[in-house]
Design a protein around this motif. Structure first.
Motif, PDB file in Angstrom:
ATOM      1  N   ILE A 115       0.840  -1.202   0.000  1.00  0.00           N
ATOM      2  CA  ILE A 115       0.000   0.000   0.000  1.00  0.00           C
ATOM      3  C   ILE A 115       0.871   1.247   0.000  1.00  0.00           C
ATOM      4  N   HIS A 116       1.912   1.223   0.811  1.00  0.00           N
ATOM      5  CA  HIS A 116       2.855   2.351   0.860  1.00  0.00           C
ATOM      6  C   HIS A 116       3.499   2.586  -0.515  1.00  0.00           C
ATOM      7  N   LEU A 117       3.879   1.510  -1.191  1.00  0.00           N
ATOM      8  CA  LEU A 117       4.506   1.634  -2.508  1.00  0.00           C
ATOM      9  C   LEU A 117       3.540   2.218  -3.536  1.00  0.00           C
ATOM     10  N   PHE A 118       2.268   1.853  -3.427  1.00  0.00           N
ATOM     11  CA  PHE A 118       1.253   2.425  -4.326  1.00  0.00           C
ATOM     12  C   PHE A 118       1.157   3.931  -4.118  1.00  0.00           C
ATOM     13  N   HIS A 119       1.100   4.364  -2.861  1.00  0.00           N
ATOM     14  CA  HIS A 119       1.033   5.801  -2.561  1.00  0.00           C
ATOM     15  C   HIS A 119       2.254   6.528  -3.122  1.00  0.00           C
ATOM     16  N   GLU A 120       3.411   5.944  -2.920  1.00  0.00           N
ATOM     17  CA  GLU A 120       4.649   6.575  -3.380  1.00  0.00           C
ATOM     18  C   GLU A 120       4.686   6.701  -4.899  1.00  0.00           C
ATOM     19  N   GLU A 121       4.265   5.663  -5.594  1.00  0.00           N
ATOM     20  CA  GLU A 121       4.296   5.696  -7.053  1.00  0.00           C
ATOM     21  C   GLU A 121       3.255   6.663  -7.611  1.00  0.00           C
ATOM     22  N   LYS A 122       2.103   6.743  -6.961  1.00  0.00           N
ATOM     23  CA  LYS A 122       1.094   7.724  -7.384  1.00  0.00           C
ATOM     24  C   LYS A 122       1.649   9.142  -7.258  1.00  0.00           C
ATOM     25  N   ARG A 123       2.354   9.399  -6.151  1.00  0.00           N
ATOM     26  CA  ARG A 123       2.951  10.728  -5.955  1.00  0.00           C
ATOM     27  C   ARG A 123       4.019  10.998  -7.023  1.00  0.00           C
ATOM     28  N   ARG A 124       4.836   9.997  -7.287  1.00  0.00           N
ATOM     29  CA  ARG A 124       5.915  10.171  -8.259  1.00  0.00           C
ATOM     30  C   ARG A 124       5.371  10.482  -9.648  1.00  0.00           C
ATOM     31  N   LEU A 125       4.279   9.816 -10.009  1.00  0.00           N
ATOM     32  CA  LEU A 125       3.682  10.009 -11.330  1.00  0.00           C
ATOM     33  C   LEU A 125       2.707  11.190 -11.368  1.00  0.00           C
ATOM     34  N   GLY A 126       2.366  11.716 -10.191  1.00  0.00           N
ATOM     35  CA  GLY A 126       1.434  12.831 -10.123  1.00  0.00           C
ATOM     36  C   GLY A 126       0.025  12.446 -10.525  1.00  0.00           C
ATOM     37  N   LEU A 127      -0.383  11.237 -10.154  1.00  0.00           N
ATOM     38  CA  LEU A 127      -1.703  10.740 -10.532  1.00  0.00           C
ATOM     39  C   LEU A 127      -2.577  10.515  -9.294  1.00  0.00           C
ATOM     40  N   PRO A 128      -3.887  10.813  -9.384  1.00  0.00           N
ATOM     41  CA  PRO A 128      -4.786  10.591  -8.257  1.00  0.00           C
ATOM     42  C   PRO A 128      -5.270   9.146  -8.160  1.00  0.00           C
ATOM     43  N   ARG A 129      -5.072   8.398  -9.188  1.00  0.00           N
ATOM     44  CA  ARG A 129      -5.522   7.003  -9.224  1.00  0.00           C
ATOM     45  C   ARG A 129      -4.300   6.071  -9.188  1.00  0.00           C
ATOM     46  N   PRO A 130      -4.538   4.815  -8.824  1.00  0.00           N
ATOM     47  CA  PRO A 130      -5.827   4.213  -8.516  1.00  0.00           C
ATOM     48  C   PRO A 130      -6.307   4.553  -7.100  1.00  0.00           C
ATOM     49  N   LYS A 131      -7.615   4.526  -6.943  1.00  0.00           N
ATOM     50  CA  LYS A 131      -8.199   4.708  -5.620  1.00  0.00           C
ATOM     51  C   LYS A 131      -7.992   3.409  -4.839  1.00  0.00           C
ATOM     52  N   LEU A 132      -7.498   3.520  -3.610  1.00  0.00           N
ATOM     53  CA  LEU A 132      -7.230   2.347  -2.786  1.00  0.00           C
ATOM     54  C   LEU A 132      -8.310   2.178  -1.728  1.00  0.00           C
ATOM     55  N   HIS A 133      -8.682   0.940  -1.465  1.00  0.00           N
ATOM     56  CA  HIS A 133      -9.614   0.680  -0.365  1.00  0.00           C
ATOM     57  C   HIS A 133      -9.256  -0.638   0.306  1.00  0.00           C
ATOM     58  N   LEU A 134      -9.748  -0.831   1.513  1.00  0.00           N
ATOM     59  CA  LEU A 134      -9.536  -2.072   2.245  1.00  0.00           C
ATOM     60  C   LEU A 134     -10.790  -2.922   2.198  1.00  0.00           C
ATOM     61  N   VAL A 135     -10.612  -4.225   2.033  1.00  0.00           N
ATOM     62  CA  VAL A 135     -11.713  -5.183   2.116  1.00  0.00           C
ATOM     63  C   VAL A 135     -11.427  -6.072   3.318  1.00  0.00           C
ATOM     64  N   PHE A 136     -12.275  -5.959   4.333  1.00  0.00           N
ATOM     65  CA  PHE A 136     -12.042  -6.678   5.592  1.00  0.00           C
ATOM     66  C   PHE A 136     -13.111  -7.748   5.761  1.00  0.00           C
ATOM     67  N   LEU A 137     -12.701  -9.013   5.703  1.00  0.00           N
ATOM     68  CA  LEU A 137     -13.625 -10.122   5.905  1.00  0.00           C
ATOM     69  C   LEU A 137     -13.839 -10.348   7.399  1.00  0.00           C
ATOM     70  N   MET A 138     -15.092 -10.279   7.835  1.00  0.00           N
ATOM     71  CA  MET A 138     -15.409 -10.454   9.247  1.00  0.00           C
ATOM     72  C   MET A 138     -15.700 -11.918   9.576  1.00  0.00           C
ATOM     73  N   VAL A 139     -14.981 -12.450  10.542  1.00  0.00           N
ATOM     74  CA  VAL A 139     -15.258 -13.771  11.108  1.00  0.00           C
ATOM     75  C   VAL A 139     -15.122 -13.641  12.622  1.00  0.00           C
ATOM     76  N   LYS A 140     -15.528 -14.647  13.339  1.00  0.00           N
ATOM     77  CA  LYS A 140     -15.491 -14.559  14.801  1.00  0.00           C
ATOM     78  C   LYS A 140     -14.070 -14.381  15.343  1.00  0.00           C
ATOM     79  N   ASP A 141     -13.082 -14.923  14.628  1.00  0.00           N
ATOM     80  CA  ASP A 141     -11.703 -14.823  15.094  1.00  0.00           C
ATOM     81  C   ASP A 141     -11.129 -13.416  14.984  1.00  0.00           C
ATOM     82  N   ASN A 142     -11.780 -12.530  14.202  1.00  0.00           N
ATOM     83  CA  ASN A 142     -11.223 -11.169  14.063  1.00  0.00           C
ATOM     84  C   ASN A 142     -12.233 -10.066  14.343  1.00  0.00           C
TER      85      ASN A 142
END
Length: 367
Positions: free
Chosen positions: A148-175
Protein backbone atom coordinates in the motif's frame (compact mmCIF):
# COMPACT_ATOMS: atom_id res chain seq x y z
CA UNK A 1 -38.20 14.62 2.24
CA UNK A 2 -37.60 10.89 2.80
CA UNK A 3 -40.33 10.08 0.29
CA UNK A 4 -38.69 12.28 -2.36
CA UNK A 5 -35.29 10.67 -1.76
CA UNK A 6 -36.72 7.16 -2.02
CA UNK A 7 -38.63 7.89 -5.22
CA UNK A 8 -35.53 9.50 -6.68
CA UNK A 9 -33.59 6.31 -5.99
CA UNK A 10 -36.24 4.22 -7.71
CA UNK A 11 -36.55 6.48 -10.74
CA UNK A 12 -32.87 7.39 -11.01
CA UNK A 13 -31.49 7.83 -14.48
CA UNK A 14 -29.68 4.84 -15.85
CA UNK A 15 -26.13 5.03 -17.11
CA UNK A 16 -24.65 2.25 -19.17
CA UNK A 17 -26.66 -1.00 -19.42
CA UNK A 18 -24.25 -2.84 -17.12
CA UNK A 19 -22.91 -1.71 -13.78
CA UNK A 20 -20.08 -4.24 -13.55
CA UNK A 21 -18.60 -7.24 -15.31
CA UNK A 22 -16.45 -9.44 -13.11
CA UNK A 23 -13.87 -11.12 -15.34
CA UNK A 24 -11.76 -13.92 -13.90
CA UNK A 25 -8.23 -13.88 -15.32
CA UNK A 26 -6.94 -16.82 -13.31
CA UNK A 27 -8.07 -19.41 -10.77
CA UNK A 28 -4.54 -19.73 -9.34
CA UNK A 29 -3.70 -18.22 -5.95
CA UNK A 30 -0.61 -18.38 -3.70
CA UNK A 31 -2.72 -18.12 -0.54
CA UNK A 32 -4.55 -20.80 1.44
CA UNK A 33 -7.16 -18.63 3.14
CA UNK A 34 -9.21 -20.47 5.73
CA UNK A 35 -12.47 -18.96 4.45
CA UNK A 36 -11.89 -19.99 0.81
CA UNK A 37 -13.86 -22.83 -0.78
CA UNK A 38 -10.56 -24.13 -2.18
CA UNK A 39 -9.73 -25.43 1.32
CA UNK A 40 -11.61 -28.63 0.46
CA UNK A 41 -11.55 -28.33 -3.31
CA UNK A 42 -9.55 -31.41 -4.38
CA UNK A 43 -11.09 -31.00 -7.84
CA UNK A 44 -10.07 -27.32 -8.18
CA UNK A 45 -9.67 -26.36 -11.85
CA UNK A 46 -6.50 -24.30 -12.36
CA UNK A 47 -6.74 -22.11 -15.42
CA UNK A 48 -5.65 -18.75 -16.86
CA UNK A 49 -7.59 -16.76 -19.44
CA UNK A 50 -5.56 -16.40 -22.63
CA UNK A 51 -4.94 -12.82 -23.77
CA UNK A 52 -6.41 -13.59 -27.18
CA UNK A 53 -9.59 -14.77 -25.49
CA UNK A 54 -9.70 -11.66 -23.31
CA UNK A 55 -9.60 -9.54 -26.43
CA UNK A 56 -12.87 -11.14 -27.55
CA UNK A 57 -14.58 -9.37 -24.63
CA UNK A 58 -13.42 -5.88 -25.57
CA UNK A 59 -16.23 -4.92 -28.00
CA UNK A 60 -18.79 -5.41 -25.23
CA UNK A 61 -17.04 -3.36 -22.54
CA UNK A 62 -18.27 -0.04 -23.96
CA UNK A 63 -21.61 -0.90 -22.31
CA UNK A 64 -20.08 -1.54 -18.87
CA UNK A 65 -19.41 1.03 -16.13
CA UNK A 66 -16.80 -1.00 -14.20
CA UNK A 67 -14.68 -4.02 -15.07
CA UNK A 68 -13.45 -6.02 -12.08
CA UNK A 69 -10.55 -8.25 -13.15
CA UNK A 70 -10.85 -10.93 -10.51
CA UNK A 71 -12.56 -14.18 -9.71
CA UNK A 72 -11.54 -17.12 -7.57
CA UNK A 73 -7.81 -16.53 -8.05
CA UNK A 74 -5.14 -13.87 -7.53
CA UNK A 75 -5.10 -11.62 -10.60
CA UNK A 76 -1.48 -10.62 -9.97
CA UNK A 77 -0.46 -14.10 -11.11
CA UNK A 78 -1.75 -13.43 -14.62
CA UNK A 79 1.21 -12.52 -16.84
CA UNK A 80 -0.87 -10.18 -19.03
CA UNK A 81 -2.70 -8.33 -16.24
CA UNK A 82 -1.31 -4.90 -17.18
CA UNK A 83 -2.16 -5.43 -20.85
CA UNK A 84 -5.69 -6.52 -19.93
CA UNK A 85 -6.10 -3.32 -17.90
CA UNK A 86 -4.76 -1.21 -20.77
CA UNK A 87 -7.04 -2.86 -23.36
CA UNK A 88 -10.16 -2.67 -21.17
CA UNK A 89 -9.54 1.01 -20.35
CA UNK A 90 -9.58 1.88 -24.06
CA UNK A 91 -13.23 0.79 -24.18
CA UNK A 92 -14.26 3.28 -21.49
CA UNK A 93 -15.04 1.46 -18.21
CA UNK A 94 -13.33 1.91 -14.86
CA UNK A 95 -10.98 -1.01 -14.28
CA UNK A 96 -9.63 -2.53 -11.09
CA UNK A 97 -9.44 -5.59 -8.87
CA UNK A 98 -9.12 -6.81 -5.28
CA UNK A 99 -5.83 -8.42 -4.30
CA UNK A 100 -3.71 -9.87 -1.55
CA UNK A 101 -0.88 -7.70 -2.87
CA UNK A 102 1.49 -10.63 -2.51
CA UNK A 103 4.70 -10.32 -4.50
CA UNK A 104 4.09 -6.81 -5.83
CA UNK A 105 7.27 -4.88 -6.59
CA UNK A 106 7.79 -1.18 -7.29
CA UNK A 107 8.23 -1.90 -11.01
CA UNK A 108 5.03 -3.97 -11.21
CA UNK A 109 3.07 -1.32 -9.33
CA UNK A 110 4.33 1.36 -11.71
CA UNK A 111 3.36 -0.83 -14.66
CA UNK A 112 -0.19 -1.34 -13.32
CA UNK A 113 -0.71 2.35 -12.62
CA UNK A 114 0.57 3.40 -16.03
CA UNK A 115 -1.73 0.83 -17.65
CA UNK A 116 -4.64 2.91 -16.33
CA UNK A 117 -5.70 1.07 -13.15
CA UNK A 118 -8.61 2.96 -11.54
CA UNK A 119 -9.12 1.14 -8.25
CA UNK A 120 -7.55 -1.61 -6.19
CA UNK A 121 -8.80 -3.21 -3.00
CA UNK A 122 -6.52 -4.90 -0.49
CA UNK A 123 -7.94 -7.94 1.30
CA UNK A 124 -7.11 -8.13 4.99
CA UNK A 125 -8.50 -10.24 7.82
CA UNK A 126 -7.06 -8.48 10.84
CA UNK A 127 -5.45 -5.25 12.02
CA UNK A 128 -2.71 -7.26 13.73
CA UNK A 129 -0.28 -9.59 11.98
CA UNK A 130 -1.16 -12.48 14.27
CA UNK A 131 -4.85 -12.33 13.37
CA UNK A 132 -4.48 -11.58 9.67
CA UNK A 133 -1.78 -14.18 8.97
CA UNK A 134 -3.71 -16.93 10.80
CA UNK A 135 -6.80 -16.45 8.61
CA UNK A 136 -5.26 -15.45 5.28
CA UNK A 137 -2.65 -18.19 5.31
CA UNK A 138 0.49 -17.37 3.24
CA UNK A 139 -0.34 -13.66 3.37
CA UNK A 140 1.69 -11.47 5.71
CA UNK A 141 0.22 -8.20 6.93
CA UNK A 142 3.51 -6.23 6.88
CA UNK A 143 3.90 -7.16 3.21
CA UNK A 144 0.37 -5.90 2.46
CA UNK A 145 1.05 -2.63 4.28
CA UNK A 146 4.32 -2.14 2.43
CA UNK A 147 2.54 -2.69 -0.89
CA UNK A 148 0.00 0.00 0.00
CA UNK A 149 2.86 2.35 0.86
CA UNK A 150 4.51 1.63 -2.51
CA UNK A 151 1.25 2.42 -4.33
CA UNK A 152 1.03 5.80 -2.56
CA UNK A 153 4.65 6.58 -3.38
CA UNK A 154 4.30 5.70 -7.05
CA UNK A 155 1.09 7.72 -7.38
CA UNK A 156 2.95 10.73 -5.95
CA UNK A 157 5.91 10.17 -8.26
CA UNK A 158 3.68 10.01 -11.33
CA UNK A 159 1.43 12.83 -10.12
CA UNK A 160 -1.70 10.74 -10.53
CA UNK A 161 -4.79 10.59 -8.26
CA UNK A 162 -5.52 7.00 -9.22
CA UNK A 163 -5.83 4.21 -8.52
CA UNK A 164 -8.20 4.71 -5.62
CA UNK A 165 -7.23 2.35 -2.79
CA UNK A 166 -9.61 0.68 -0.37
CA UNK A 167 -9.54 -2.07 2.25
CA UNK A 168 -11.71 -5.18 2.12
CA UNK A 169 -12.04 -6.68 5.59
CA UNK A 170 -13.62 -10.12 5.91
CA UNK A 171 -15.41 -10.45 9.25
CA UNK A 172 -15.26 -13.77 11.11
CA UNK A 173 -15.49 -14.56 14.80
CA UNK A 174 -11.70 -14.82 15.09
CA UNK A 175 -11.22 -11.17 14.06
CA UNK A 176 -14.53 -9.44 14.82
CA UNK A 177 -13.17 -7.71 17.94
CA UNK A 178 -10.71 -5.85 15.70
CA UNK A 179 -13.47 -4.47 13.45
CA UNK A 180 -13.95 -1.18 15.39
CA UNK A 181 -10.28 -0.34 14.83
CA UNK A 182 -10.39 -0.89 11.06
CA UNK A 183 -11.32 2.75 10.21
CA UNK A 184 -8.35 4.15 12.17
CA UNK A 185 -6.17 1.42 10.66
CA UNK A 186 -7.24 2.58 7.18
CA UNK A 187 -6.70 6.23 8.12
CA UNK A 188 -3.14 5.46 9.15
CA UNK A 189 -2.55 3.90 5.74
CA UNK A 190 -3.89 6.91 3.88
CA UNK A 191 -6.96 4.97 2.72
CA UNK A 192 -10.39 6.58 2.79
CA UNK A 193 -12.71 3.62 2.19
CA UNK A 194 -13.36 0.33 3.98
CA UNK A 195 -15.63 -2.49 2.86
CA UNK A 196 -16.65 -4.99 5.53
CA UNK A 197 -17.77 -8.36 4.20
CA UNK A 198 -19.28 -11.60 5.51
CA UNK A 199 -18.14 -15.14 4.77
CA UNK A 200 -21.15 -16.12 2.67
CA UNK A 201 -20.14 -19.31 0.86
CA UNK A 202 -19.29 -21.87 3.52
CA UNK A 203 -18.24 -25.46 2.88
CA UNK A 204 -16.83 -26.81 6.15
CA UNK A 205 -17.34 -26.73 9.91
CA UNK A 206 -14.72 -24.02 10.61
CA UNK A 207 -16.22 -21.66 8.04
CA UNK A 208 -19.76 -22.30 9.24
CA UNK A 209 -18.83 -21.72 12.89
CA UNK A 210 -16.95 -18.52 12.00
CA UNK A 211 -19.95 -16.72 10.52
CA UNK A 212 -20.79 -13.49 12.33
CA UNK A 213 -24.18 -13.11 10.66
CA UNK A 214 -27.34 -14.88 11.78
CA UNK A 215 -30.17 -16.36 9.72
CA UNK A 216 -32.83 -14.82 11.93
CA UNK A 217 -34.07 -11.24 11.71
CA UNK A 218 -33.47 -10.36 15.38
CA UNK A 219 -30.64 -8.29 16.85
CA UNK A 220 -27.25 -9.89 16.27
CA UNK A 221 -24.81 -10.01 19.19
CA UNK A 222 -22.04 -8.62 16.97
CA UNK A 223 -24.09 -5.65 15.80
CA UNK A 224 -22.78 -3.34 18.52
CA UNK A 225 -19.20 -4.08 17.41
CA UNK A 226 -19.94 -3.09 13.81
CA UNK A 227 -21.78 0.03 14.96
CA UNK A 228 -18.64 1.10 16.80
CA UNK A 229 -16.76 0.75 13.53
CA UNK A 230 -19.40 2.90 11.81
CA UNK A 231 -19.11 5.56 14.51
CA UNK A 232 -15.31 5.57 14.27
CA UNK A 233 -15.47 5.79 10.50
CA UNK A 234 -17.81 8.77 10.67
CA UNK A 235 -15.52 10.51 13.16
CA UNK A 236 -12.47 9.90 10.98
CA UNK A 237 -14.32 10.71 7.72
CA UNK A 238 -13.69 7.21 6.38
CA UNK A 239 -16.30 5.84 4.02
CA UNK A 240 -17.44 2.48 5.41
CA UNK A 241 -19.68 -0.03 3.67
CA UNK A 242 -21.00 -2.89 5.74
CA UNK A 243 -23.32 -5.88 5.26
CA UNK A 244 -26.27 -6.80 7.41
CA UNK A 245 -25.54 -9.21 10.25
CA UNK A 246 -29.11 -10.52 10.33
CA UNK A 247 -31.30 -11.92 7.61
CA UNK A 248 -33.39 -9.25 5.97
CA UNK A 249 -35.81 -9.16 3.07
CA UNK A 250 -34.11 -7.76 -0.02
CA UNK A 251 -35.52 -7.22 -3.48
CA UNK A 252 -32.39 -8.56 -5.08
CA UNK A 253 -29.04 -9.69 -3.74
CA UNK A 254 -25.98 -7.44 -3.72
CA UNK A 255 -24.58 -9.23 -6.79
CA UNK A 256 -27.58 -7.93 -8.80
CA UNK A 257 -27.57 -10.17 -11.90
CA UNK A 258 -29.86 -7.68 -13.65
CA UNK A 259 -26.94 -5.28 -14.14
CA UNK A 260 -23.88 -7.40 -13.35
CA UNK A 261 -22.42 -10.69 -14.49
CA UNK A 262 -19.42 -12.96 -14.10
CA UNK A 263 -17.17 -14.43 -16.77
CA UNK A 264 -14.98 -17.38 -15.75
CA UNK A 265 -11.41 -17.93 -16.89
CA UNK A 266 -12.69 -20.36 -19.55
CA UNK A 267 -15.30 -17.88 -20.79
CA UNK A 268 -18.48 -19.16 -19.15
CA UNK A 269 -21.06 -16.42 -18.53
CA UNK A 270 -22.80 -16.76 -15.16
CA UNK A 271 -25.05 -14.43 -13.13
CA UNK A 272 -22.46 -14.19 -10.35
CA UNK A 273 -19.16 -15.55 -9.07
CA UNK A 274 -20.90 -17.78 -6.50
CA UNK A 275 -22.66 -19.77 -9.24
CA UNK A 276 -19.57 -20.76 -11.19
CA UNK A 277 -16.62 -21.67 -8.93
CA UNK A 278 -13.67 -23.55 -10.50
CA UNK A 279 -14.87 -26.88 -9.13
CA UNK A 280 -16.49 -29.85 -10.78
CA UNK A 281 -20.28 -29.64 -10.86
CA UNK A 282 -22.18 -30.01 -8.61
CA UNK A 283 -20.31 -28.13 -5.92
CA UNK A 284 -20.87 -28.06 -2.16
CA UNK A 285 -22.57 -25.24 -0.29
CA UNK A 286 -23.74 -25.02 3.33
CA UNK A 287 -26.85 -22.91 3.83
CA UNK A 288 -28.56 -22.48 7.20
CA UNK A 289 -26.68 -25.53 8.54
CA UNK A 290 -27.83 -27.79 5.69
CA UNK A 291 -25.49 -29.07 3.00
CA UNK A 292 -26.52 -28.63 -0.63
CA UNK A 293 -25.14 -29.81 -3.96
CA UNK A 294 -25.46 -27.00 -6.48
CA UNK A 295 -25.04 -27.26 -10.23
CA UNK A 296 -22.74 -24.70 -11.80
CA UNK A 297 -24.69 -22.17 -13.84
CA UNK A 298 -23.56 -20.90 -17.22
CA UNK A 299 -25.73 -19.46 -19.97
CA UNK A 300 -23.08 -19.77 -22.66
CA UNK A 301 -19.42 -19.37 -23.51
CA UNK A 302 -18.51 -15.87 -24.64
CA UNK A 303 -15.38 -17.13 -26.41
CA UNK A 304 -17.55 -19.22 -28.74
CA UNK A 305 -20.79 -17.21 -28.91
CA UNK A 306 -21.66 -13.54 -29.16
CA UNK A 307 -22.69 -11.87 -25.92
CA UNK A 308 -26.11 -10.73 -27.27
CA UNK A 309 -26.87 -14.35 -28.18
CA UNK A 310 -26.03 -15.45 -24.61
CA UNK A 311 -27.83 -12.57 -22.89
CA UNK A 312 -30.99 -13.20 -24.88
CA UNK A 313 -31.25 -16.96 -24.43
CA UNK A 314 -34.62 -18.01 -22.99
CA UNK A 315 -33.01 -19.53 -19.89
CA UNK A 316 -31.07 -16.36 -19.09
CA UNK A 317 -34.12 -14.15 -19.70
CA UNK A 318 -36.26 -16.40 -17.49
CA UNK A 319 -33.64 -16.21 -14.73
CA UNK A 320 -33.59 -12.40 -14.86
CA UNK A 321 -37.37 -12.17 -15.09
CA UNK A 322 -37.67 -14.03 -11.78
CA UNK A 323 -35.51 -11.36 -10.17
CA UNK A 324 -37.21 -8.51 -12.01
CA UNK A 325 -40.66 -9.57 -10.80
CA UNK A 326 -39.35 -9.73 -7.25
CA UNK A 327 -37.78 -6.27 -7.59
CA UNK A 328 -41.01 -4.83 -9.00
CA UNK A 329 -43.02 -6.29 -6.10
CA UNK A 330 -40.67 -4.62 -3.62
CA UNK A 331 -41.00 -1.26 -5.35
CA UNK A 332 -44.75 -1.60 -5.39
CA UNK A 333 -44.83 -2.41 -1.68
CA UNK A 334 -42.57 0.50 -0.70
CA UNK A 335 -44.34 3.03 -2.89
CA UNK A 336 -47.73 2.06 -1.52
CA UNK A 337 -46.28 2.64 1.94
CA UNK A 338 -45.07 6.14 1.07
CA UNK A 339 -48.37 6.93 -0.65
CA UNK A 340 -50.07 5.92 2.60
CA UNK A 341 -52.37 3.38 0.93
CA UNK A 342 -53.18 0.16 2.85
CA UNK A 343 -50.37 -2.37 2.70
CA UNK A 344 -49.50 -5.42 4.74
CA UNK A 345 -46.38 -5.25 6.84
CA UNK A 346 -43.31 -5.94 4.69
CA UNK A 347 -42.60 -9.14 6.59
CA UNK A 348 -46.08 -10.43 5.75
CA UNK A 349 -45.92 -9.54 2.08
CA UNK A 350 -45.40 -12.51 -0.22
CA UNK A 351 -42.70 -11.81 -2.79
CA UNK A 352 -41.72 -13.90 -5.81
CA UNK A 353 -38.97 -16.33 -4.87
CA UNK A 354 -35.37 -16.12 -5.99
CA UNK A 355 -34.34 -18.54 -8.78
CA UNK A 356 -33.77 -22.09 -7.48
CA UNK A 357 -29.98 -21.87 -7.78
CA UNK A 358 -29.99 -18.82 -5.50
CA UNK A 359 -32.23 -20.25 -2.80
CA UNK A 360 -29.34 -21.91 -0.96
CA UNK A 361 -27.10 -18.83 -1.04
CA UNK A 362 -26.69 -16.62 2.02
CA UNK A 363 -26.54 -13.58 -0.26
CA UNK A 364 -30.29 -13.75 -0.73
CA UNK A 365 -30.67 -13.13 3.01
CA UNK A 366 -29.17 -9.69 2.55
CA UNK A 367 -25.98 -10.52 4.42
Amino acid sequence: MIEKIFKKLIHREKGKPFSAWQIELTTRCPLQCRMCIRREGADWQFQDMALEDFKKLLPYLTEVESVVLEGWGESLLHKDLSECIRLAKREGPRVGFVTSGKGLTEDRISELIQAGLDFVGFSIAGTTQETHDAIRVNSHLPEVLNTIHLFHEEKRRLGLPRPKLHLVFLMVKDNVLEVPSVPSFAKGLGIGEVILTNICHTINIWQEEQRVFAWGSGENKFEEIVRKAEANAKKLKIRLKRPSLSATAVSICEENPLRNLYISAEGEVSPCVYLYPPLLSPFKRIFCSQTYSVEKMSFGNIFRESFPAIWNTENYKNFRNRLRKREEKFKEAYLSFWDKTPMKHMEETVFPQFPESCQSCHKMLGV
